[in-house]
Motif scaffolding. Structure first.
Motif, PDB file in Angstrom:
ATOM      1  N   LEU A 107      -9.529 -20.165 -90.327  1.00  0.00           N
ATOM      2  CA  LEU A 107      -9.537 -20.231 -91.815  1.00  0.00           C
ATOM      3  C   LEU A 107      -8.066 -20.321 -92.381  1.00  0.00           C
ATOM      4  N   GLN A 110      -6.485 -23.576 -91.724  1.00  0.00           N
ATOM      5  CA  GLN A 110      -6.944 -24.514 -92.755  1.00  0.00           C
ATOM      6  C   GLN A 110      -6.556 -24.491 -94.027  1.00  0.00           C
ATOM      7  N   THR A 114      -4.189 -27.012 -96.263  1.00  0.00           N
ATOM      8  CA  THR A 114      -4.751 -27.585 -97.597  1.00  0.00           C
ATOM      9  C   THR A 114      -3.817 -27.244 -98.770  1.00  0.00           C
ATOM     10  N   TYR A 149     -18.678 -33.582 -91.091  1.00  0.00           N
ATOM     11  CA  TYR A 149     -19.361 -32.263 -91.372  1.00  0.00           C
ATOM     12  C   TYR A 149     -20.832 -32.458 -90.851  1.00  0.00           C
ATOM     13  N   LEU A 169     -12.821 -30.247 -86.193  1.00  0.00           N
ATOM     14  CA  LEU A 169     -12.478 -29.473 -87.314  1.00  0.00           C
ATOM     15  C   LEU A 169     -11.164 -29.849 -88.238  1.00  0.00           C
ATOM     16  N   SER A 170     -10.069 -30.089 -87.038  1.00  0.00           N
ATOM     17  CA  SER A 170      -8.969 -30.496 -87.638  1.00  0.00           C
ATOM     18  C   SER A 170      -9.016 -31.946 -88.622  1.00  0.00           C
ATOM     19  N   THR A 173     -10.647 -30.742 -91.926  1.00  0.00           N
ATOM     20  CA  THR A 173      -9.883 -30.175 -92.564  1.00  0.00           C
ATOM     21  C   THR A 173      -8.828 -31.175 -93.311  1.00  0.00           C
ATOM     22  N   ALA A 177      -8.679 -31.671 -97.130  1.00  0.00           N
ATOM     23  CA  ALA A 177      -7.413 -31.563 -97.837  1.00  0.00           C
ATOM     24  C   ALA A 177      -6.938 -32.660 -98.593  1.00  0.00           C
ATOM     25  N   LEU A 291     -15.777 -23.181 -90.842  1.00  0.00           N
ATOM     26  CA  LEU A 291     -16.024 -24.266 -91.807  1.00  0.00           C
ATOM     27  C   LEU A 291     -16.869 -23.917 -93.063  1.00  0.00           C
ATOM     28  N   TYR A 294     -14.514 -21.932 -95.551  1.00  0.00           N
ATOM     29  CA  TYR A 294     -13.532 -22.939 -95.809  1.00  0.00           C
ATOM     30  C   TYR A 294     -13.947 -23.855 -96.921  1.00  0.00           C
TER      31      TYR A 294
END
Length: 313
Positions: A107, A110, A114, A149, A169-170, A173, A177, A291, A294
């Motif tokens: 987190l 992430q 962002t 997602y 996940l990257s 993110t 962002a 996730l 975040y």
């Protein structure tokens, strides 16, 4: 005479025998005197069994007893493609600590990415002008966000196996962002910094409160679902009304409701990580845990922008 003597002599013998038998019966039927407290509590009294042993009566009736060894924990009862939420056993405290540390490490990365993108889109004028003049990148990033997602939320395989979980996940993110940075580019720089500070304070306070409080937010799923449906239909109504006429107070009410709801979701997801509540998250779901938290933080920041932010002229 002899017979009379014999009969007379026999009577006392019989009477003595009867008295002896009666004495034995009386001594057998009469209970012995209970020992005194000193005798019973002394070492000799305990060895002699002055007090009878206590009855082995269970503390709970058989229908109310639950064997702790049969309750599900991290190592048994759940495998593969099962539910994300499990019951928690405090025998796995070390596993839970490692899980929480891993979630908050991911987190932190992430949020760092962002905030960097938000700062770039807010302070760099050429980048801000480019993204605002090319809205196609916004819709492309929104599509990437939605697809990744769904994969991470609905498919347990990709989110549990390395390195696909980190790759997805990257990508998620970066797309989220970009959406947040583009939204921030339409607001004044001071407003963005103010909302970043408010979001940081609110999220930190809610996280500390969720770790310390005895109130179980994981048992409030029904209330959170109802509020989410209210927010969803309010957003639909607001999207229909906005093209005809802008209603500032309706927009503010919608933003306040969204900020309150996702603040409660942040407390809910934080206690799912802790494990000492009614529901807990499986330690294999560290990607899913990062996730969720975040997304909660990003939504809180977005709603605060709508409440406190002032648009650029």
């Amino acid at each position: 005479m002899t017979q009379g003597k014999l009969s007379v002599n026999n009577k006392p013998a019989n009477s003595e025998g009867q008295q002896g038998e009666a004495g034995k019966k009386d001594s057998a039927t009469v209970p012995s005197a209970p020992p005194t407290y000193e005798e019973a509590t002394s070492a000799e009294g305990m060895k002699a069994g002055a007090f009878p042993p206590p009855l082995s009566v269970p503390l709970h009736p058989t229908w109310a007893y639950v064997d702790p060894s049969s309750s599900p924990n991290y190592g048994s009862g759940y495998s593969g493609d099962t539910e994300t939420l499990t019951t928690f056993s405090w025998d796995d405290r070390n596993v839970r600590r490692v899980f929480i540390r891993k979630v908050y490490s991911i987190l932190s990365l992430q949020l760092l990415v962002t905030v960097s993108i938000v700062a770039l889109f807010t302070f760099c004028e050429p980048v801000k002008g480019y993204i605002q003049s090319n809205p196609a990148w916004y819709w492309a990033s929104y599509a990437v966000f939605f697809i990744t997602y769904l994969i991470l939320a609905c498919c347990s395989g990709p989110r549990r196996y390395f390195p696909w979980n980190l790759i997805l996940l990257s990508i998620f993110t970066l797309s989220m962002a970009y959406l947040t940075g583009m939204l921030s580019s339409y607001y004044d720089t001071k407003s963005v910094l103010l909302c970043l500070g408010i979001t940081a304070l609110v999220c930190l306070s809610v996280t500390i409160f969720s770790f310390q409080t005895k109130y179980d937010f994981t048992s409030c799923q029904g209330m959170l679902f109802v509020m989410l449906m209210v927010l969803f239909f309010s957003g639909i109504i607001l999207a229909i009304l906005l093209p005809f006429k802008y209603v500032p107070w309706l927009q503010v009410i919608y933003a306040v409701l969204g900020a309150v709801l996702f603040t409660m979701f942040l407390a809910f997801d934080t206690q799912l990580l802790m494990g000492n509540r009614r529901y807990a998250m499986s330690p294999e779901e560290y990607i899913f845990g990062a996730l969720n938290i975040y997304l909660d933080i990003i939504y809180i920041f977005s709603f605060f922008l709508q409440i406190f932010g002032s648009s650029r002229e």
